[in-house]
Design an enzyme around this catalytic site. Structure first.
Site, short mmCIF file in Angstrom:
data_model
loop_
_atom_site.label_atom_id
_atom_site.label_comp_id
_atom_site.label_asym_id
_atom_site.label_seq_id
_atom_site.Cartn_x
_atom_site.Cartn_y
_atom_site.Cartn_z
CE LYS A 151 1.30 -17.21 -2.67
NZ LYS A 151 0.91 -18.61 -3.16
CG ASP A 168 -13.59 -7.15 2.16
OD1 ASP A 168 -13.52 -6.51 3.07
OD2 ASP A 168 -13.91 -6.63 1.04
CG ASP A 205 -8.12 -4.74 1.40
OD1 ASP A 205 -8.90 -4.36 2.21
OD2 ASP A 205 -8.05 -4.69 0.23
CG ASP A 260 -2.29 -19.98 -1.60
OD1 ASP A 260 -1.54 -20.03 -0.51
OD2 ASP A 260 -1.92 -20.56 -2.85
CE1 TYR A 287 -3.59 -2.67 0.36
CE2 TYR A 287 -4.68 -0.53 0.80
CZ TYR A 287 -4.96 -2.00 0.61
OH TYR A 287 -5.92 -2.44 0.50
C1 IPM Z 1 -10.39 -1.26 3.97
C2 IPM Z 1 -10.69 -0.69 2.37
C3 IPM Z 1 -9.65 0.04 2.18
C4 IPM Z 1 -8.31 -0.52 1.75
C5 IPM Z 1 -9.94 1.13 0.72
C6 IPM Z 1 -11.21 1.94 0.94
C7 IPM Z 1 -8.80 2.03 0.73
O1 IPM Z 1 -10.86 -1.61 1.88
O2 IPM Z 1 -10.44 -0.67 4.90
O3 IPM Z 1 -10.42 -2.49 3.84
O4 IPM Z 1 -7.93 -1.14 1.08
O5 IPM Z 1 -7.59 -0.71 3.07
MG MG Z 2 -10.87 -3.93 2.30
#
Ligand code: IPM
Ligand code: MG
Length: 368
Positions: A196, A257, A253, A229, A145
């Protein structure tokens, strides 16, 4: 009753459903001020696309300094389709990245908890996810990032090249892994570190350094290493094998999710981004719901405020030393769910559908 010193909380509602859900957070802080003899000073400011509209930047210096000076920041969400074509430096997400990086919020805690009232909301079978309680610790200020060099540049033949750089140092790895080990000690004492290492040098370093820290400082915590993975696969196959997962910024990230969606209720999950403790035991921090700005449902009073309200509860617990109030708030949320109140995103047959503000009010009524 004794009044505690005034502490500043900065609310950054942001875009999309952010303002609606943060309005409910504000109501709860005001309630706590009034009924629990707390004395929070609430500040509110623009961030993300809404800041861009007014100031042509996703976060002004003034707001950034407000964040620096507050005890905790609570952010709604940023982003929306109308800002998707802006150059990188103007995009709403930049505000978030700047706050993370410059407040040095290197540890991002993302719990994935399956609420018993909502087992059926998951796309997975109930036996796979009921009782699920994972804590993902995502490194938040390093890795791809923020690594340099980065950018898009022209090369020969009229082609272009995009570059991002994935880097980690020993100390960056140790400080986030330490957070994971400390959390594990208060939970099931088990950490899974994901990278990884089979293809990336930085991944191999990650694995070695997490192991070295464990062997030196956390001998009683069980540590497993898992390729990222494989972790993605294991999260779907048997998520209850995990207690704390620690991983880098990008894998974190993605895996967070995935883990959040296992619970079937993105609208319920909070997160905390924490910096290092200073010599007085204080640390910078920012709290946000896991869900995004959901522009499609913005302004309709149907968004679920619970993730934001539980983000406030995390702030009470981790930054403000108010465990009792955090417990009270968590219990109030449980009771409202037990009563069968649901916002649209978690609605199911036989339950009562309510809007954002009614949900907030119902939670407040349980605090009493
Ligand atoms: C998160 C989001 C952010 C990220 C975006 C909005 C920049 O997806 O907080 O997980 O990628 O970190
Ligand atoms: Mg995210």
């Amino acid at each position: 009753m004794i009044k505690v010193k005034k502490r500043k909380l900065l609310l950054l509602p942001g875009d999309g459903i952010g303002p609606e859900v943060i309005a409910e957070v504000r109501k709860i802080i005001e309630w706590l001020n009034k009924n629990k003899s707390l004395d929070f000073e609430i500040e509110e400011a623009l961030v993300g696309g809404s800041s861009y509209e007014k100031h042509k930047t996703p976060i002004t210096d003034e707001v950034f300094y407000q964040a620096l000076e507050s005890e905790a920041v609570i952010l709604g969400a940023v982003g929306g389709p109308q800002w998707d074509n802006l150059e990188f430096s103007k995009r709403p997400e930049r505000a978030l990245l700047k706050l993370r990086k410059e407040l040095k919020l290197f540890a991002n805690l993302r719990p994935a908890i399956c609420f018993k009232q909502l087992v059926d909301a998951s796309s997975l079978k109930p036996e796979i996810i009921s009782g699920l309680d994972i804590m993902i610790v995502r490194e938040l200020t390093g890795g791809i990032y923020f690594g340099e060099p980065r950018g898009i540049s022209p090369i020969e033949n009229g082609e272009r090249k995009g570059i991002n750089t994935h880097t980690y140092t020993t100390s960056e790895i140790h400080r986030v892994a330490r957070v994971a080990f400390e959390l594990a000690k208060k939970r099931k004492n088990q950490v899974t570190s994901c990278e990884k290492s089979n293809v990336m040098e930085a991944g191999l370093l990650w694995k070695e350094e997490v192991q070295a820290l464990r062997d030196k400082e956390f001998k009683n915590v069980e540590l497993k290493h898992m390729l990222a993975d494989n972790c993605a696969m294991q999260l779907l196959r048997n998520p209850k094998q995990f207690d704390v997962i620690v991983t880098d910024n990008l894998f974190g990230d993605i895996l967070s999710d995935e883990a959040a969606m296992l619970t079937g209720s993105l609208g319920l999950l909070p997160s905390a981004s924490l910096g290092a403790k200073d010599k007085n035991g204080k640390m910078r921090s920012m709290y946000e719901p896991i869900h995004g700005s959901a522009p499609d449902i913005a302004g309709k009073n149907i968004a679920n405020p619970i993730a934001s309200i539980l983000s406030l509860s995390m702030a009470l617990r981790y930054s403000l030393d108010l465990d009792a109030e955090a417990n009270l708030l968590d219990a109030a949320v449980q009771q409202v769910l037990d009563d069968g109140l649901r916002t649209k995103d978690i609605m199911s047959a036989g339950k009562k559908e309510v809007g954002t503000s009614v949900m907030g009010d119902a939670i407040i009524s349980k605090l009493k």
